[in-house]
Each structure stands twice: as C-alpha cells, then as structure tokens.
Write a protein that holds these residues in place. Structure first.
Motif, PDB file in Angstrom:
ATOM      1  N   ALA A  62      -1.323  -9.047   6.936  1.00 50.39           N
ATOM      2  CA  ALA A  62      -2.665  -8.750   7.453  1.00 50.39           C
ATOM      3  C   ALA A  62      -3.623  -8.368   6.334  1.00 50.39           C
ATOM      4  N   HIS A  63      -3.074  -7.961   5.175  1.00 54.68           N
ATOM      5  CA  HIS A  63      -3.903  -7.555   4.045  1.00 54.68           C
ATOM      6  C   HIS A  63      -3.836  -8.567   2.897  1.00 54.68           C
ATOM      7  N   ARG A  64      -3.516  -9.798   3.220  1.00 58.68           N
ATOM      8  CA  ARG A  64      -3.380 -10.814   2.172  1.00 58.68           C
ATOM      9  C   ARG A  64      -4.698 -11.125   1.483  1.00 58.68           C
ATOM     10  N   ASN A  65      -5.820 -10.835   2.147  1.00 61.26           N
ATOM     11  CA  ASN A  65      -7.124 -11.199   1.568  1.00 61.26           C
ATOM     12  C   ASN A  65      -8.000 -10.010   1.223  1.00 61.26           C
ATOM     13  N   HIS A  66      -7.437  -8.795   1.254  1.00 57.88           N
ATOM     14  CA  HIS A  66      -8.274  -7.636   0.932  1.00 57.88           C
ATOM     15  C   HIS A  66      -7.438  -6.403   0.628  1.00 57.88           C
ATOM     16  N   PHE A  67      -8.102  -5.437  -0.002  1.00 54.82           N
ATOM     17  CA  PHE A  67      -7.565  -4.089  -0.146  1.00 54.82           C
ATOM     18  C   PHE A  67      -8.199  -3.228   0.946  1.00 54.82           C
ATOM     19  N   HIS A  68      -7.381  -2.643   1.797  1.00 49.17           N
ATOM     20  CA  HIS A  68      -7.898  -1.657   2.743  1.00 49.17           C
ATOM     21  C   HIS A  68      -7.833  -0.296   2.052  1.00 49.17           C
ATOM     22  N   VAL A  69      -8.971   0.391   1.967  1.00 50.09           N
ATOM     23  CA  VAL A  69      -8.995   1.734   1.373  1.00 50.09           C
ATOM     24  C   VAL A  69      -9.608   2.687   2.393  1.00 50.09           C
ATOM     25  N   ASP A  70      -9.032   3.871   2.520  1.00 51.62           N
ATOM     26  CA  ASP A  70      -9.619   4.833   3.450  1.00 51.62           C
ATOM     27  C   ASP A  70      -9.370   6.260   2.991  1.00 51.62           C
ATOM     28  N   ASN A 106      -1.313 -14.065 -13.739  1.00 52.17           N
ATOM     29  CA  ASN A 106      -2.268 -14.251 -14.828  1.00 52.17           C
ATOM     30  C   ASN A 106      -3.132 -13.001 -14.994  1.00 52.17           C
ATOM     31  N   GLN A 107      -4.164 -13.110 -15.787  1.00 50.44           N
ATOM     32  CA  GLN A 107      -5.049 -11.983 -16.088  1.00 50.44           C
ATOM     33  C   GLN A 107      -5.725 -11.440 -14.833  1.00 50.44           C
ATOM     34  N   ASP A 108      -6.123 -12.328 -13.945  1.00 46.98           N
ATOM     35  CA  ASP A 108      -6.802 -11.893 -12.730  1.00 46.98           C
ATOM     36  C   ASP A 108      -5.863 -11.093 -11.830  1.00 46.98           C
ATOM     37  N   ALA A 109      -4.630 -11.547 -11.711  1.00 45.71           N
ATOM     38  CA  ALA A 109      -3.645 -10.816 -10.910  1.00 45.71           C
ATOM     39  C   ALA A 109      -3.357  -9.450 -11.529  1.00 45.71           C
ATOM     40  N   GLN A 110      -3.297  -9.394 -12.857  1.00 43.10           N
ATOM     41  CA  GLN A 110      -3.089  -8.124 -13.551  1.00 43.10           C
ATOM     42  C   GLN A 110      -4.241  -7.165 -13.253  1.00 43.10           C
ATOM     43  N   PHE A 111      -5.460  -7.684 -13.311  1.00 40.56           N
ATOM     44  CA  PHE A 111      -6.641  -6.867 -13.011  1.00 40.56           C
ATOM     45  C   PHE A 111      -6.577  -6.310 -11.596  1.00 40.56           C
ATOM     46  N   LEU A 112      -6.252  -7.156 -10.629  1.00 41.97           N
ATOM     47  CA  LEU A 112      -6.206  -6.713  -9.239  1.00 41.97           C
ATOM     48  C   LEU A 112      -5.152  -5.637  -9.024  1.00 41.97           C
ATOM     49  N   ARG A 113      -4.023  -5.763  -9.665  1.00 40.97           N
ATOM     50  CA  ARG A 113      -2.970  -4.753  -9.494  1.00 40.97           C
ATOM     51  C   ARG A 113      -3.361  -3.431 -10.139  1.00 40.97           C
ATOM     52  N   GLN A 114      -4.026  -3.487 -11.268  1.00 37.37           N
ATOM     53  CA  GLN A 114      -4.484  -2.246 -11.897  1.00 37.37           C
ATOM     54  C   GLN A 114      -5.569  -1.579 -11.060  1.00 37.37           C
ATOM     55  N   VAL A 115      -6.439  -2.391 -10.471  1.00 41.68           N
ATOM     56  CA  VAL A 115      -7.479  -1.840  -9.599  1.00 41.68           C
ATOM     57  C   VAL A 115      -6.842  -1.190  -8.374  1.00 41.68           C
ATOM     58  N   ARG A 116      -5.853  -1.871  -7.773  1.00 44.58           N
ATOM     59  CA  ARG A 116      -5.149  -1.306  -6.618  1.00 44.58           C
ATOM     60  C   ARG A 116      -4.510   0.038  -6.968  1.00 44.58           C
ATOM     61  N   ASP A 117      -3.818   0.091  -8.086  1.00 43.20           N
ATOM     62  CA  ASP A 117      -3.141   1.323  -8.480  1.00 43.20           C
ATOM     63  C   ASP A 117      -4.138   2.444  -8.745  1.00 43.20           C
ATOM     64  N   GLY A 118      -5.241   2.115  -9.428  1.00 45.24           N
ATOM     65  CA  GLY A 118      -6.243   3.134  -9.726  1.00 45.24           C
ATOM     66  C   GLY A 118      -6.964   3.621  -8.496  1.00 45.24           C
ATOM     67  N   ALA A 119      -7.140   2.743  -7.519  1.00 44.11           N
ATOM     68  CA  ALA A 119      -7.824   3.131  -6.284  1.00 44.11           C
ATOM     69  C   ALA A 119      -7.082   4.251  -5.570  1.00 44.11           C
ATOM     70  N   CYS A 120      -5.792   4.312  -5.771  1.00 48.21           N
ATOM     71  CA  CYS A 120      -4.983   5.344  -5.106  1.00 48.21           C
ATOM     72  C   CYS A 120      -5.316   6.745  -5.605  1.00 48.21           C
ATOM     73  N   GLU A 121      -6.022   6.861  -6.722  1.00 49.27           N
ATOM     74  CA  GLU A 121      -6.439   8.163  -7.219  1.00 49.27           C
ATOM     75  C   GLU A 121      -7.669   8.682  -6.484  1.00 49.27           C
ATOM     76  N   ALA A 122      -8.444   7.773  -5.891  1.00 51.56           N
ATOM     77  CA  ALA A 122      -9.677   8.169  -5.200  1.00 51.56           C
ATOM     78  C   ALA A 122      -9.518   8.174  -3.687  1.00 51.56           C
ATOM     79  N   PHE A 123      -8.787   7.204  -3.152  1.00 53.91           N
ATOM     80  CA  PHE A 123      -8.606   7.073  -1.712  1.00 53.91           C
ATOM     81  C   PHE A 123      -7.232   7.582  -1.304  1.00 53.91           C
ATOM     82  N   SER A 124      -7.119   8.084  -0.098  1.00 57.57           N
ATOM     83  CA  SER A 124      -5.813   8.574   0.354  1.00 57.57           C
ATOM     84  C   SER A 124      -4.899   7.429   0.775  1.00 57.57           C
ATOM     85  N   VAL A 125      -5.475   6.339   1.277  1.00 53.73           N
ATOM     86  CA  VAL A 125      -4.690   5.174   1.675  1.00 53.73           C
ATOM     87  C   VAL A 125      -5.251   3.931   0.990  1.00 53.73           C
ATOM     88  N   VAL A 126      -4.378   3.161   0.362  1.00 50.14           N
ATOM     89  CA  VAL A 126      -4.738   1.874  -0.237  1.00 50.14           C
ATOM     90  C   VAL A 126      -3.663   0.875   0.170  1.00 50.14           C
TER      91      VAL A 126
END
Length: 230
Positions: free
Chosen positions: A214-222, A186-206
């Motif tokens: 182990a990451h079913r409930n969060h995005f690990h970014v570092d 749905n829309q929320d899942a679409q939002f989360l995937r776009q956020v995940r993909d965009g985060a890769c531009e700022a963080f080296s690991v997403v």
C-alpha cells in the motif's frame, strides 16, 4: 554502599532537573527539556521529547513553528465536522516548494519543518551535491479510516496529522520518485532510503515501500502516538 551511591546520584539528577524547571539553574535552551523547541537548532537526545510535548500544548507548538521558515495560513476550526480540526493550518511551503499546499496540525507542520531542514536538504547535498527544490505529495487531511476500510480506527490523515510524500525535484530539474526509484540499486534509491531513515527523527511514524504494498508509491509520515520506522 552501591545502593546508597545509586540513590545519591538519582537524588542529584532529580534536584538538577527541578532546578532547571524552576529556573534556578540556567542551561542552554537546547539542553533544557522545558524550553521551546528551536526548529533550526541541531537535534539532540531531547528533541524527541520536545516534539512529543507539542501534541498537548498548542501555545508551545506555535512557538516552535515560529522558529522555522515555513509559510502557513491558519484555518478556521471545524469542531462539529465528522472529522473535526482544531488549530489546523495550511502549509504553503518553506525553503522547498510543494506540489500543492496541504492541511496540517501544528505538530505535523513542525515535524515537517524539522524534516526539511535537518534531513531532506542535508541528504540531498550529501548524495547529489545540490538542493531539493520541490516536494511532491499525495495529500494530508482525509476524513477516512485506516486503508479506507468501512469500519475500524480513523487514519491519522483524519486529524491532519499525516502526510504522504511521493517524490522530490532537484535543483537541476531531475526528479526522484518513490514508486519508480525505490526498487532500484542506484544513487536515487540510496537517497530515498537515507531520507526515509532521517524522517524517523522528526516524525513518530514513517512507512515506506518496505512496510507493505500500500506504500509502494509514497512515504507515509505522521505524528501519532505510536512509533514505527520502516
């Protein structure tokens, strides 16, 4: 002839780079590899390099952070601790409120500011037509090994270089959860995937639920030295 042209082009590029570095040739800051990173400037192909430089240059990192709206409080160094922290800060929030403040290295704070400004809010406007007003997280600094193993490599959390993002609250009060909404179509899942993909531009690991359970409930970014986006 082709080889001579290749070396001539290489020489011209090298000369131009040295001229920019020496200050003999002026170019806009966003196109100068050695100019401080401006968090609010539109990212380009040099942004990744500028973010990488912050890991080994605290003064440059402080300059970059000052170009953001992030509110931070400097923390006392703890060089003798089991997991020493040097130059760490407590991030209080920016345009987006936080479920709680978190400890961060300067490079993590800058990467978070980039993520908030260039990925999180634009994606929320694109998908929902409104802002994100709060980010929920599971913490940043934790003096532990990867996956809490008894032995092995230290986690990026042990140096305050990582943050675990659990979800978001929108301006209308609606919440989006990695745990609950990632599996949906749905829309929320679409939002989360776009956020995940965009985060890769700022963080080296997403790392998202697509990485492992182990990451079913969060995005690990570092901001470590590896590069993974999954």
């Amino acid at each position: 002839m082709g080889r001579w042209i290749f070396w001539l082009v290489l020489l011209l590029i090298g000369g131009a780079a040295v001229s920019v570095w020496r200050g003999w040739l002026e170019v806009p800051p966003q196109w100068n590899p050695w100019a401080p990173l401006d968090v609010k400037a539109a990212p380009n192909w040099l942004t990744g390099y500028k973010l990488m430089r912050l890991r080994s240059d605290p003064e440059l990192c402080t300059q970059a952070l000052s170009s953001s709206d992030l509110r931070v409080t400097r923390q006392s160094d703890s060089p003798d601790a089991k997991c020493p922290l040097i130059g760490a800060m407590r991030v209080q929030g920016g345009e987006v409120a936080l479920s709680s403040s978190f400890l961060a290295s300067c490079p993590l704070a800058v990467a978070y500011a980039m993520f908030e400004h260039h990925t999180l809010q634009p994606t929320a406007h694109s998908v929902y037509g409104q802002k994100v007003v709060r980010l929920d997280h599971l913490g940043s600094f934790a003096c532990r090994n990867v996956y809490n193993r008894e032995s092995g490599a230290l986690s990026r959390h042990a140096s305050a270089d990582a943050l675990d993002i659990a979800g978001f609250r929108l301006g209308d009060g609606r919440t989006v959860s990695v745990l609950k909404d990632w599996p949906k179509q749905n829309q929320d899942a679409q939002f989360l995937r776009q956020v995940r993909d965009g985060a890769c531009e700022a963080f080296s690991v997403v790392l998202s639920p697509d990485y492992n359970a182990a990451h079913r409930n969060h995005f690990h970014v570092d901001v470590g030295r590896w590069s993974v986006c999954r």
